[in-house]
Design a protein around this motif. Structure first.
Motif, PDB file in Angstrom:
ATOM      1  N   TYR A  80       0.749  -1.119   0.086  1.00  0.00           N
ATOM      2  CA  TYR A  80      -0.034   0.075   0.162  1.00  0.00           C
ATOM      3  C   TYR A  80       0.960   1.273   0.023  1.00  0.00           C
ATOM      4  CZ  TYR A  80      -2.903   3.738   2.246  1.00  0.00           C
ATOM      5  OH  TYR A  80      -3.354   4.940   2.371  1.00  0.00           O
ATOM      6  N   PRO A  82       0.538   5.104   0.763  1.00  0.00           N
ATOM      7  CA  PRO A  82      -0.194   6.268   1.277  1.00  0.00           C
ATOM      8  C   PRO A  82      -0.158   7.544   0.269  1.00  0.00           C
ATOM      9  CG  PRO A  82       1.299   5.542   2.978  1.00  0.00           C
ATOM     10  CD  PRO A  82       1.616   5.016   1.614  1.00  0.00           C
ATOM     11  N   THR A  84      -0.042  10.373   1.484  1.00  0.00           N
ATOM     12  CA  THR A  84       0.893  11.183   1.834  1.00  0.00           C
ATOM     13  C   THR A  84       2.295  10.862   1.301  1.00  0.00           C
ATOM     14  OG1 THR A  84       1.113  10.195   3.863  1.00  0.00           O
ATOM     15  CG2 THR A  84      -0.185  11.822   4.091  1.00  0.00           C
ATOM     16  N   LEU A  85       3.304  11.937   1.134  1.00  0.00           N
ATOM     17  CA  LEU A  85       4.758  11.740   0.788  1.00  0.00           C
ATOM     18  C   LEU A  85       5.444  11.191   1.998  1.00  0.00           C
ATOM     19  CD1 LEU A  85       5.209  14.796  -1.385  1.00  0.00           C
ATOM     20  CD2 LEU A  85       4.402  12.571  -1.930  1.00  0.00           C
ATOM     21  N   PRO A  86       6.411  10.375   1.755  1.00  0.00           N
ATOM     22  CA  PRO A  86       7.349   9.999   2.760  1.00  0.00           C
ATOM     23  C   PRO A  86       8.141  11.224   3.334  1.00  0.00           C
ATOM     24  CG  PRO A  86       7.647   8.627   0.985  1.00  0.00           C
ATOM     25  CD  PRO A  86       6.721   9.849   0.530  1.00  0.00           C
ATOM     26  N   GLN A  87       8.195  11.431   4.679  1.00  0.00           N
ATOM     27  CA  GLN A  87       8.488  12.372   5.433  1.00  0.00           C
ATOM     28  C   GLN A  87      10.037  12.752   4.749  1.00  0.00           C
ATOM     29  OE1 GLN A  87       6.820  12.508   9.547  1.00  0.00           O
ATOM     30  NE2 GLN A  87       9.165  12.101   9.854  1.00  0.00           N
ATOM     31  N   SER A  89      13.524  13.355   5.975  1.00  0.00           N
ATOM     32  CA  SER A  89      14.364  12.991   7.051  1.00  0.00           C
ATOM     33  C   SER A  89      15.629  13.068   6.637  1.00  0.00           C
ATOM     34  CB  SER A  89      13.708  11.737   7.768  1.00  0.00           C
ATOM     35  OG  SER A  89      13.992  10.610   6.815  1.00  0.00           O
ATOM     36  N   PRO A  90      16.471  12.617   7.741  1.00  0.00           N
ATOM     37  CA  PRO A  90      17.779  12.423   7.356  1.00  0.00           C
ATOM     38  C   PRO A  90      18.316  11.103   6.766  1.00  0.00           C
ATOM     39  CG  PRO A  90      17.691  13.419   9.397  1.00  0.00           C
ATOM     40  CD  PRO A  90      16.648  12.914   9.125  1.00  0.00           C
ATOM     41  N   LEU A  91      17.333  10.274   6.781  1.00  0.00           N
ATOM     42  CA  LEU A  91      17.506   8.751   6.077  1.00  0.00           C
ATOM     43  C   LEU A  91      17.754   9.038   4.567  1.00  0.00           C
ATOM     44  CD1 LEU A  91      14.408   6.750   7.288  1.00  0.00           C
ATOM     45  CD2 LEU A  91      16.869   6.361   7.859  1.00  0.00           C
ATOM     46  N   LEU A  92      18.941   7.987   4.160  1.00  0.00           N
ATOM     47  CA  LEU A  92      19.111   7.926   2.678  1.00  0.00           C
ATOM     48  C   LEU A  92      18.053   7.413   2.103  1.00  0.00           C
ATOM     49  CD1 LEU A  92      22.636   6.612   2.745  1.00  0.00           C
ATOM     50  CD2 LEU A  92      21.912   8.731   2.596  1.00  0.00           C
ATOM     51  N   ALA A 100      12.004  -0.384   4.690  1.00  0.00           N
ATOM     52  CA  ALA A 100      10.662  -0.970   4.482  1.00  0.00           C
ATOM     53  C   ALA A 100      10.641  -2.493   3.965  1.00  0.00           C
ATOM     54  CB  ALA A 100       9.972  -0.146   3.038  1.00  0.00           C
ATOM     55  N   ARG A 133      19.951  12.084   1.012  1.00  0.00           N
ATOM     56  CA  ARG A 133      19.162  12.098   2.192  1.00  0.00           C
ATOM     57  C   ARG A 133      17.614  12.541   1.844  1.00  0.00           C
ATOM     58  NH1 ARG A 133      21.961  13.314   7.774  1.00  0.00           N
ATOM     59  NH2 ARG A 133      23.811  12.218   7.322  1.00  0.00           N
ATOM     60  N   GLN A 149       9.594   1.813  -2.192  1.00  0.00           N
ATOM     61  CA  GLN A 149       9.413   0.968  -0.975  1.00  0.00           C
ATOM     62  C   GLN A 149       8.272  -0.050  -1.261  1.00  0.00           C
ATOM     63  OE1 GLN A 149       8.453   4.165   1.786  1.00  0.00           O
ATOM     64  NE2 GLN A 149      10.182   3.858   2.662  1.00  0.00           N
TER      65      GLN A 149
ATOM     66  N   THR B 227      11.493   2.702   9.893  1.00  0.00           N
ATOM     67  CA  THR B 227      10.346   2.817   9.005  1.00  0.00           C
ATOM     68  C   THR B 227       9.717   4.032   9.585  1.00  0.00           C
ATOM     69  OG1 THR B 227      10.615   0.617   8.659  1.00  0.00           O
ATOM     70  CG2 THR B 227       8.556   1.736   8.045  1.00  0.00           C
ATOM     71  N   ARG B 229      10.536   7.029  10.767  1.00  0.00           N
ATOM     72  CA  ARG B 229      10.966   8.154  10.366  1.00  0.00           C
ATOM     73  C   ARG B 229      10.612   8.793   8.812  1.00  0.00           C
ATOM     74  NH1 ARG B 229      11.358  11.551  12.182  1.00  0.00           N
ATOM     75  NH2 ARG B 229      13.106  12.666  11.470  1.00  0.00           N
ATOM     76  N   GLY B 230       9.868   7.480   8.142  1.00  0.00           N
ATOM     77  CA  GLY B 230       9.381   8.183   7.025  1.00  0.00           C
ATOM     78  C   GLY B 230       7.779   8.457   7.092  1.00  0.00           C
ATOM     79  N   HIS B 234       3.221   5.665   6.495  1.00  0.00           N
ATOM     80  CA  HIS B 234       3.748   4.839   5.560  1.00  0.00           C
ATOM     81  C   HIS B 234       4.502   3.581   6.610  1.00  0.00           C
ATOM     82  CE1 HIS B 234       4.704   6.782   1.643  1.00  0.00           C
ATOM     83  NE2 HIS B 234       4.272   7.990   2.490  1.00  0.00           N
ATOM     84  N   SER B 237       1.628   1.183   6.593  1.00  0.00           N
ATOM     85  CA  SER B 237       1.617   0.500   5.432  1.00  0.00           C
ATOM     86  C   SER B 237       2.284  -0.823   5.488  1.00  0.00           C
ATOM     87  CB  SER B 237       1.787   1.350   4.091  1.00  0.00           C
ATOM     88  OG  SER B 237       3.236   1.491   3.959  1.00  0.00           O
ATOM     89  N   PHE B 238       3.553  -0.634   6.297  1.00  0.00           N
ATOM     90  CA  PHE B 238       4.301  -1.766   6.358  1.00  0.00           C
ATOM     91  C   PHE B 238       4.119  -2.692   7.448  1.00  0.00           C
ATOM     92  CE2 PHE B 238       7.208   1.798   4.400  1.00  0.00           C
ATOM     93  CZ  PHE B 238       6.876   1.341   3.255  1.00  0.00           C
ATOM     94  N   GLU B 284      20.131   8.668  10.431  1.00  0.00           N
ATOM     95  CA  GLU B 284      19.010   8.011  10.888  1.00  0.00           C
ATOM     96  C   GLU B 284      18.745   6.676  10.823  1.00  0.00           C
ATOM     97  OE1 GLU B 284      15.555  10.529  10.966  1.00  0.00           O
ATOM     98  OE2 GLU B 284      16.243  11.820  12.763  1.00  0.00           O
TER      99      GLU B 284
END
Lengths: 264, 342
Positions: A80, A82, A84-87, A89-92, A100, A133, A149, B227, B229-230, B234, B237-238, B284
């Motif tokens: 699924y 959603p 909304t867009l993924p936030q 964040s500092p994640l790559l 995910a 990021r 994802q 996850t 942090r997204g 989201h 959904s996982f 992160e």
């Protein structure tokens, strides 16, 4: 592995949004466009199928009712995205997709996971974003990562809530071509909530047009889309013409007078 | 970028992060050694190590400097780990163990023990202050969790109940101080400044035990938290049960922070700065972020402990004051530097 939606009802508290939604069987390899005005229940249907909203009725996928299946079973079968867009964040971007995949498939070997992630970044044409990021990406780029994802898990049922809302024309086409390719390869089914009727008509094998809690029209785009339906579902006066490549093309002429039951 | 260069690029990232974590670990060891080597008596570490036969020096080394230095590392790690997990689960980079009113509750517990001579049955009198601080802190966070759960456990709900708890605990503390003697008020004020001088091996063992039990549990949930942090949508959904994850994490974090503050008092800055420093250097991905936050917290706390003994010769300042005065300008410089670079 077909999907049967049978008398599905979903309510927010006492306010019903879907009341007895039933659709003809949806078969493997199909891209199904969910159309309808704002508040028609497109996102609600997708969230219910994803197990995020309580629902009654039946949603049978491969012999199992998604509404009563275990969370683990549903997670293996259903992907699924959603609205909304993924936030940011500092994640790559790579890590977002890795997390995910790991959250849903902890059993996967490292090499297999890496190959799957590299494959999806390559297929979507976003390998350049992988080591950046999320906070440095534009909204559209984050939407592409969100899609990665979902696609990386290769689910049998894809539920995509407006997957092209933040994308420019080129990327809208790229996304739908990719989803169509994956659905065809894996024998999966994709339900895509989308506002762009012409994009849906161009790519989807079947349309489900929602309104008043149920399906107002369904079938191949050329059959489902009619001026009457446009008026009924969207409250517009419009025409449906055939483009040079044979796809139906919707031309909206004017907003019809909005009746009380269709106001936002 | 081809698939091969992508894989190689990501491997370089991972390697870089492991090197950074290793560097942080080494820095903690060096800071610990420096902390042990520093004291108001001015006796150097070499002298302490050479004079094993001198009971007075042995006391300084084994009963004062080593437990204090170890406590600094453990408390720093515990508070920063707690802060990192809270910032993720509450989706708020300003969250820290203070957000839920935990420290205020611990202070109230300590104040009650000091003013009313309260003690827990079966515990030595010396332990009554930390024991009550711990019980109050744990009780307050459990109450916040129960209230939040009753309202759906959304991040905003938890923060709101936490803020309410801060005000309630402060009001009760003022009430206790109002009826307390001048001596008792002075003791409470000193407790709130945060100090490592109350450390002992038993207390070190307890904090260490809580940390040792918490860290593996935290690391088991690294993917779920990464996850998150997204965004909550989201994560859901996982298949992540966001509300359940939040409550589990908050209970764990409460235990960690309550164990830390009940023995050393209020040390507010570490739970905020540790996660931010870790985020700056390892990002992160929680496989690196959580250990990175714990190490960064331990490092800052250890350095603050050394500074608290060195800034005024012959005097040990409360470490809570030092963490704020020395740490915050350093933290701001790092943050602003990063903003300029990006």
């Amino acid at each position: 592995m077909s999907l049967y939606l049978d008398r599905i009802g979903v309510a927010y508290g006492r306010r019903p949004v879907l009341t007895g939604l039933t659709a003809a069987a949806l078969h493997p390899g199909m891209l199904v466009g969910l159309l309808g005005a704002n508040g028609a229940g497109k996102s609600t249907l997708l969230r219910a199928l994803a197990g995020l909203l309580p629902a009654h009725g039946r949603a049978i996928l491969d012999g199992t009712d998604l509404f009563t299946a275990s969370g683990a079973h549903r997670l293996r079968q259903v992907g699924y995205l959603p609205q909304t867009l993924p936030q940011a964040s500092p994640l790559l971007a790579y890590e977002s997709v890795l997390a995910a995949l790991r959250a849903t498939r902890p059993d996967l070997r490292d090499a297999t996971a890496q190959a799957a992630i590299q494959g999806i970044f390559d297929r979507l044409g976003i390998a350049e974003l992988a080591l950046r990021r999320m906070g440095q990406l534009s909204g559209g780029q984050r939407q592409m990562v969100g899609l990665a994802q979902v696609l990386v898990r290769q689910p049998r049922l894809l539920l995509l809530d407006e997957p092209t809302s933040a994308l420019d024309l080129r990327w809208q086409l790229a996304v739908l071509e990719n989803v169509a390719g994956q659905v065809h390869r894996d024998g999966a089914i994709a339900l895509i909530a989308i506002h762009d009727i012409n994009l849906a008509a161009r790519f989807c094998h079947r349309l489900l047009v929602l309104g008043q809690g149920a399906v107002l029209a369904q079938g191949p785009p050329a059959q489902a889309l009619t001026p009457d339906l446009l008026n009924h579902a969207y409250g517009i006066d419009g025409r449906v013409e055939a483009c040079s490549q044979g796809f139906p093309l919707v031309l909206a002429d004017r907003a019809a007078t909005i009746s009380a039951d269709r106001r936002l | 970028m081809t698939a091969q260069t992508l894989a190689a690029g990501y491997r370089r990232f991972i390697l870089g992060r492991m090197v950074i974590l290793g560097g942080l670990g080494l820095a903690v060891v060096l800071a610990f050694a420096l902390d042990v080597a520093t004291g108001p008596s001015g006796i150097r570490l070499a002298e302490l190590l050479k004079s094993a036969d001198d009971p007075a020096l042995a006391v300084i080394l084994w009963d004062i400097r080593l437990p204090q230095a170890t406590m600094a590392v453990l408390v720093g790690a515990a508070l920063a780990l707690a802060g990192a997990e809270m910032q993720t689960t509450l989706n708020n980079s300003l969250a820290s163990p203070f957000t839920l009113g935990l420290t205020n509750a611990a202070t109230l517990g300590a104040a009650c023990a000091i003013v009313f001579d309260l003690a827990l049955p079966g515990l030595p009198v010396l332990w009554s202050v930390p024991a009550l601080a711990f019980c109050f802190a744990l009780g307050a966070t459990l109450l916040v969790n129960v209230l939040a759960r009753s309202q759906g456990a959304g991040a905003d709900t938890v923060v709101l109940f936490g803020i309410a708890m801060v005000f309630v605990m402060n009001a009760l503390l003022w009430l206790v101080q109002y009826v307390a003697s001048a001596d008792a008020v002075q003791q409470i004020v000193f407790w709130t400044m945060g100090s490592l001088t109350r450390s002992s091996w038993e207390k070190v063992a307890l904090v260490g035990l809580v940390l040792a039990l918490s860290l593996p549990l935290s690391l088991r949930q690294v993917w779920a938290m990464t996850t998150l942090r997204g965004g909550e949508d989201h994560a859901r959904s996982f298949g992540i049960g966001v509300e359940r994850l939040r409550l589990v994490v908050l209970v764990r974090v409460s235990l960690l922070a309550a164990a830390a503050v009940s023995f050393v008092g209020t040390i507010g800055f570490i739970g905020l700065v540790g996660p931010h420093l870790a985020r700056l250097v390892v990002g992160e991905d929680h496989r690196f972020y959580l250990p990175g936050a714990a190490l960064a917290g331990a490092l800052v706390m250890s350095l603050a402990s050394t500074a608290s003994k060195s800034l005024v010769p012959g005097l040990v300042l409360p470490v809570g004051i030092v963490t704020a005065l020395v740490g915050i300008p350093l933290f701001m410089a790092l943050l602003l530097g990063q903003r300029r670079r990006s």
